[in-house]
Design a protein around this motif. Structure first.
Motif, short mmCIF file in Angstrom:
data_model
loop_
_atom_site.label_atom_id
_atom_site.label_comp_id
_atom_site.label_asym_id
_atom_site.label_seq_id
_atom_site.Cartn_x
_atom_site.Cartn_y
_atom_site.Cartn_z
N HIS A 186 0.53 -1.28 -0.16
CA HIS A 186 -0.04 0.07 0.04
C HIS A 186 0.74 1.22 -0.03
O HIS A 186 1.44 1.67 1.00
CB HIS A 186 -0.93 -0.07 1.34
N HIS B 26 1.36 5.32 -1.93
CA HIS B 26 0.68 6.30 -3.02
C HIS B 26 1.59 6.92 -3.88
O HIS B 26 2.61 7.93 -3.35
CB HIS B 26 0.02 7.38 -2.24
N HIS C 100 -9.54 2.30 1.20
CA HIS C 100 -9.37 2.38 2.50
C HIS C 100 -10.54 2.01 3.39
O HIS C 100 -11.36 3.09 3.34
CB HIS C 100 -8.96 3.92 2.73
N HIS D 100 -5.32 -0.40 5.53
CA HIS D 100 -5.51 -0.17 7.00
C HIS D 100 -6.32 -1.21 7.85
O HIS D 100 -5.94 -1.92 8.77
CB HIS D 100 -5.84 1.35 7.16
N ASP E 52 2.15 3.05 3.02
CA ASP E 52 1.40 4.15 2.87
C ASP E 52 2.16 5.29 2.35
O ASP E 52 3.35 5.18 1.94
CB ASP E 52 0.70 4.84 4.01
ZN LIG Z 1 -3.56 4.97 1.89
#
Ligand SMILES: [Zn+2]
Length: 502
Positions: A67, A69, A244, A281, A332
């Motif tokens: 995960h 971005h 998410h 998450h 993340d």
């Molecule tokens: Zn995220």
């Protein structure tokens, strides 16, 4: 004797095999991009195979970041005391006004950091403001191709803003801010999915290095019709979905108001869950949610560093594993967790489990953390059976760690040491699909110095262009922060905070 371009053999290394706690002396024969054979040091190999010296090196499977971005890299370290909701409120400031080159640059920087820190594949949920574009998606795909990293890339899509998603939030804003956030409403979803559908149909985009997926950002930020359209799009193209889910207590509480059930129960009822579904998450999941995810063969990308950084609490990784959910690990984005270090994320997965309570049997073991950071990630990315293990038939995605580095002096228990000691500084070589992508801290595929110069120029240009959005974000921080802190005091069926809410 002519050199054999197809075969290479890594000699004299210590190799971490699947499930083993200790690395063994093995040679690795690679043909093209695939591991063909493991054998004792000095094993026979085809004539002319290129010999790579692995003496004093530990080789482990490339870490898999489940995960991240890509758009986060250009916004790293822009915030400090940000909850998830404050980060979302700051989105137009930290991610707005990006040119096509900026989008490429951010994804390339993000990939570069991952590779340099021993990560060979990732699940990238990238965001374009205001919506994904065909050119933007192509730019992200190109960034991974240029860096030479394996990835599953998923455009983030939504048809509701934060202020529509959380009941009561919009009404809590002063009217001047209501007017400002009215302008932030995403476009209708049909328009958003149009470009995505065109991209998905393009021939040759997907390969054994790049897969596509779709990321309805946060279920609460999508109308039910949109979620169903995403479900149908993913099913129709045979691609993954990543969202998410129950990341913050605010989301969990908002779902009770909006759906009269948990987010997981809601998306289950809409038919979204399945083996192709990844929950990002999953902190505020209850037992029934975990059972639903397990029943559908879904994955959870556990992001312990981000969860702490944004004050969302500590996910129950033991509960997820006990329920039978596939658990992967993620960093993340750098806009919320500020680095892309999978060693650190894996270490935190172990540590976070240990601050949840005194029962040792609920703590995560280092082999469990390592499994999540490799095979768990492979499954979440849709690469199960291809990456995450050093075994014949698997892709040669290998990390060479220097056993003469201080992290390994002395080398005692390999997996304990990888999870609890290694921080990426002993990484000497990173191979992806048999190709050396990084060596001695340098990328061999892209010019990092040039990317760095572009990043500095982009930072300057974007901070000027986004100044009005920064001022707006500043005003929103107070209103959104006060509302969310108040809301977080309401009771919920599970408690994932580190202490009682004060
Ligand atoms: Zn995220």
């Amino acid at each position: 004797m002519t050199a054999d371009a197809r075969h290479q053999v890594i000699r004299n290394a210590l190799v971490l095999r699947p499930g083993a706690q200790q690395a063994e002396p093995l040679d690795i024969l690679i043909e093209g991009d695939t591991i063909r054979e493991l054998g004792p040091h000095g094993m026979a190999v085809p004539d002319g195979a290129t010999v790579v010296d692995g003496a004093r090196r530990l080789i482990h499977p490339g870490l898999i970041n489940a995960h991240t971005h890509g758009h986060g890299a250009l916004a790293k370290a822009m915030g400090d005391r940000w909850s998830l909701e404050l980060l979302l409120a700051a989105g137009p400031w930290i991610s707005g006004n990006r040119s096509l080159e900026d989008k490429y640059l951010s994804a390339a920087l993000n990939a570069a950091e991952m590779v340099l820190k021993g990560c060979t594949a990732c699940y990238d949920l990238f965001m374009e403001v205001p919506a994904p574009s065909l050119e933007g998606m192509q730019a992200i795909a190109r960034a991974y191709g240029d860096v030479g990293m394996r990835a599953t890339i998923a455009p983030m899509v939504a048809d509701m803003s934060l202020y529509q998603a959380i009941p009561g939030l919009y009404d809590a804003l002063p009217s001047t801010l209501q007017d400002a956030v009215d302008k932030m409403r995403p476009q209708p979803y049909a328009a958003t999915l149009k470009d995505v559908a065109v991209f998905l149909k393009k021939p040759g985009v997907q390969s054994d290095r790049l897969k596509l997926a779709l990321a309805p950002t946060i279920p609460l930020h999508c109308s039910d019709d949109f979620l169903c359209a995403c479900r149908d799009c993913a099913r129709g193209h045979g691609i993954g979905l990543h969202s998410h889910v129950a990341e913050s207590k605010i989301q969990a509480l908002a779902a009770v108001t909006r759906y009269k059930r948990t987010i997981t129960a809601h998306i289950d009822a809409l038919g979204l869950l399945g083996p192709q579904f990844t929950v990002a998450h999953g902190i505020w999941l209850d037992d029934d949610d975990m059972r639903r995810l397990a029943d559908h063969g879904a994955s959870v990308a556990h992001n312990p560093g981000s969860n702490m950084r944004l004050g969302n609490g500590i996910a129950d990784m033991r509960g997820l594993l006990k329920a039978g959910v596939n658990v992967a690990i993620g960093t993340d984005g750098s806009n919320s967790a500020d680095n892309q270090n999978m060693y650190e994320a894996t270490r935190l997965a172990s540590f976070a489990s240990k601050v949840r309570g005194p029962d040792l049997m609920r703590w995560i073991t280092t082999p469990e953390a390592m499994h999540a950071a490799t095979e768990g990630g492979a499954r979440a990315l849709g690469f199960a059976g291809q990456i995450g293990r050093i075994e014949p038939g698997y892709k040669a995605d290998l990390v060479f760690v220097d056993l003469d580095h201080i992290n390994w002096l002395p080398h005692t228990r390999t997996v304990n040491q990888l999870v609890h000691v290694e921080d990426g500084t002993a990484v000497r070589r990173v191979m992806i699909g048999g190709r050396v992508v990084a060596q001695d801290g340098r990328l061999l595929t892209v010019d990092l110095a040039s990317l760095g110069r572009q990043a500095e120029a982009a930072r300057e240009r974007l901070s000027a262009a986004n100044e009005p959005m920064r001022l707006l974000a500043e005003k929103l921080q107070d209103a959104v922060g006060t509302f969310c802190i108040g809301m977080a005091r309401e009771p919920y069926t599970v408690d994932r905070y580190g202490s009682r809410v004060q």
